[in-house]
Design a protein around this motif. Structure first.
Motif, mmCIF file in Angstrom:
data_model
loop_
_atom_site.group_PDB
_atom_site.id
_atom_site.type_symbol
_atom_site.label_atom_id
_atom_site.label_comp_id
_atom_site.label_asym_id
_atom_site.label_seq_id
_atom_site.Cartn_x
_atom_site.Cartn_y
_atom_site.Cartn_z
ATOM 1 N N ILE A 17 57.170 45.491 27.203
ATOM 2 C CA ILE A 17 58.592 45.649 27.550
ATOM 3 C C ILE A 17 59.326 44.303 27.543
ATOM 4 C CG2 ILE A 17 58.285 47.810 28.822
ATOM 5 C CD1 ILE A 17 58.502 46.089 31.439
ATOM 6 N N GLY A 18 58.661 43.268 27.049
ATOM 7 C CA GLY A 18 59.332 41.984 26.859
ATOM 8 C C GLY A 18 59.358 41.067 28.055
ATOM 9 N N VAL A 19 58.493 41.282 29.044
ATOM 10 C CA VAL A 19 58.442 40.380 30.198
ATOM 11 C C VAL A 19 57.621 39.151 29.820
ATOM 12 C CG1 VAL A 19 57.651 40.081 32.573
ATOM 13 C CG2 VAL A 19 58.720 42.242 31.874
ATOM 14 N N ASP A 20 58.225 38.000 29.982
ATOM 15 C CA ASP A 20 57.583 36.737 29.643
ATOM 16 C C ASP A 20 56.575 36.342 30.719
ATOM 17 O OD1 ASP A 20 57.840 33.446 29.679
ATOM 18 O OD2 ASP A 20 57.969 34.344 27.677
ATOM 19 N N ASN A 21 55.518 35.665 30.309
ATOM 20 C CA ASN A 21 54.498 35.216 31.269
ATOM 21 C C ASN A 21 55.086 34.359 32.380
ATOM 22 O OD1 ASN A 21 52.328 36.540 30.149
ATOM 23 N ND2 ASN A 21 51.714 34.821 28.848
ATOM 24 N N THR B 188 59.458 40.486 37.547
ATOM 25 C CA THR B 188 60.812 41.016 37.487
ATOM 26 C C THR B 188 61.286 40.845 36.056
ATOM 27 O OG1 THR B 188 61.228 40.368 39.783
ATOM 28 C CG2 THR B 188 63.145 40.849 38.416
ATOM 29 N N SER B 189 61.726 41.937 35.461
ATOM 30 C CA SER B 189 62.170 41.895 34.064
ATOM 31 C C SER B 189 63.600 41.368 33.978
ATOM 32 C CB SER B 189 62.083 43.290 33.446
ATOM 33 O OG SER B 189 63.117 44.118 33.964
ATOM 34 N N GLU B 190 64.083 41.172 32.753
ATOM 35 C CA GLU B 190 65.465 40.726 32.553
ATOM 36 C C GLU B 190 66.463 41.756 33.074
ATOM 37 O OE1 GLU B 190 66.296 39.531 28.547
ATOM 38 O OE2 GLU B 190 64.796 37.929 28.594
ATOM 39 N N LYS B 191 66.047 43.016 33.163
ATOM 40 C CA LYS B 191 66.907 44.082 33.695
ATOM 41 C C LYS B 191 66.786 44.187 35.218
ATOM 42 C CE LYS B 191 66.695 46.781 29.424
ATOM 43 N NZ LYS B 191 67.914 46.212 28.901
ATOM 44 N N VAL C 230 53.128 49.495 40.968
ATOM 45 C CA VAL C 230 54.505 49.783 41.363
ATOM 46 C C VAL C 230 55.440 49.488 40.185
ATOM 47 C CG1 VAL C 230 56.378 49.145 42.935
ATOM 48 C CG2 VAL C 230 54.009 49.148 43.756
ATOM 49 N N ALA C 231 56.375 50.416 39.938
ATOM 50 C CA ALA C 231 57.448 50.199 38.961
ATOM 51 C C ALA C 231 58.736 50.710 39.586
ATOM 52 C CB ALA C 231 57.152 50.924 37.655
ATOM 53 N N ILE C 232 59.695 49.815 39.809
ATOM 54 C CA ILE C 232 60.933 50.167 40.513
ATOM 55 C C ILE C 232 62.133 49.730 39.676
ATOM 56 C CG2 ILE C 232 62.330 49.723 42.568
ATOM 57 C CD1 ILE C 232 59.725 49.281 44.117
ATOM 58 N N ALA C 233 62.995 50.688 39.362
ATOM 59 C CA ALA C 233 64.210 50.395 38.595
ATOM 60 C C ALA C 233 65.241 49.720 39.492
ATOM 61 C CB ALA C 233 64.786 51.675 38.005
ATOM 62 N N LYS D 13 64.767 53.447 30.886
ATOM 63 C CA LYS D 13 63.885 53.495 29.712
ATOM 64 C C LYS D 13 62.821 52.408 29.801
ATOM 65 C CE LYS D 13 63.868 53.414 24.641
ATOM 66 N NZ LYS D 13 62.627 52.683 24.590
ATOM 67 N N GLU D 14 63.205 51.225 30.284
ATOM 68 C CA GLU D 14 62.222 50.151 30.418
ATOM 69 C C GLU D 14 61.100 50.555 31.360
ATOM 70 O OE1 GLU D 14 63.129 45.671 30.977
ATOM 71 O OE2 GLU D 14 62.377 46.393 32.930
ATOM 72 N N VAL D 15 61.441 51.160 32.500
ATOM 73 C CA VAL D 15 60.414 51.636 33.439
ATOM 74 C C VAL D 15 59.525 52.660 32.743
ATOM 75 C CG1 VAL D 15 60.032 52.968 35.555
ATOM 76 C CG2 VAL D 15 61.745 51.145 35.524
ATOM 77 N N ASN D 16 60.144 53.594 32.025
ATOM 78 C CA ASN D 16 59.371 54.624 31.324
ATOM 79 C C ASN D 16 58.449 54.021 30.273
ATOM 80 O OD1 ASN D 16 60.829 56.397 32.878
ATOM 81 N ND2 ASN D 16 62.104 57.155 31.205
#
Length: 194
Positions: free
Chosen positions: A52-56, A85-88, A168-171, A180-183
């Motif tokens: 999903i594009g999360v950088d290290n 934490t993603s960019e979103k 854990v995945a929290i929008a 969509k990123e969580v999915n």
């Protein structure tokens, strides 16, 4: 002719009632068969974050330590804990605890944050949850309106307990791309999403 109009009117009324019933209040997602889920390793979690594009550099790693949550006395001993934490601004966490009892206590900590929502009349959306000794999950998608505070809380969250591991995945908010990123993240793990 009158019978036809009456039948059409009743059908329209039933359709409208069904529509409004489905939009307000609570519906339940299908149960998750936890026995079908694979055990996730930290590498699987990191691969799903990469998908999903999360950088290290956005991943926090703790190993062979313990942590607690602000304002809570419980201390959770872990073998490894990965937080990202993603960019979103979606939040993802993988915690392999020192034992199943600690993992269950960690899941229960999260569960307590959601328990008041599941059957609350001010929650509109879908939810599914089940708690056993070594497996448990929460899937929730919707919105809780706090009329007293005049605020709302959006949900598109998934929390899983499988043995000694909690995922854990929290929008962060309502938005198709955020959800969509969580999915996509959960799909990469092979886990159901809300």
């Amino acid at each position: 002719m009158k019978t036809s109009k009456l039948t059409t009117a009743l059908a329209s009324l039933l359709a409208a009632a069904t529509l409004f019933t489905g939009c307000a209040g609570i519906t339940h997602e299908p149960k998750v068969d936890m026995s079908t889920l694979k055990e996730v390793e930290d590498k699987d979690f990191l691969d799903a974050l990469e998908a999903i594009g999360v950088d290290n550099s956005d991943i926090s790693v703790m190993a062979d330590t313990s942590f607690s949550f602000k304002g809570d006395d419980a201390d959770f001993e872990v073998i490894v804990n990965l937080d990202a934490t993603s960019e979103k601004d979606n939040q993802y966490s993988f915690t392999r605890c020192v034992d199943e009892e600690t993992a269950k206590a960690l899941f229960d900590y999260y569960y307590d944050d959601y328990d008041h929502i599941f059957d609350n009349k001010d929650f509109s959306g879908i939810s599914s949850h089940e708690v056993n000794d070594t497996t448990a999950y929460i899937l929730i998608d919707g919105r809780y309106d706090d009329k007293n505070a005049n605020t709302y809380t959006p949900y598109h969250d998934a929390i899983y307990l499988l043995g000694d591991t909690v995922i854990v995945a929290i929008a962060s908010d309502y938005d198709l791309s955020i959800e969509k990123e969580v999915n996509d993240f959960l799909d990469a793990l092979g886990y159901p999403h809300p």
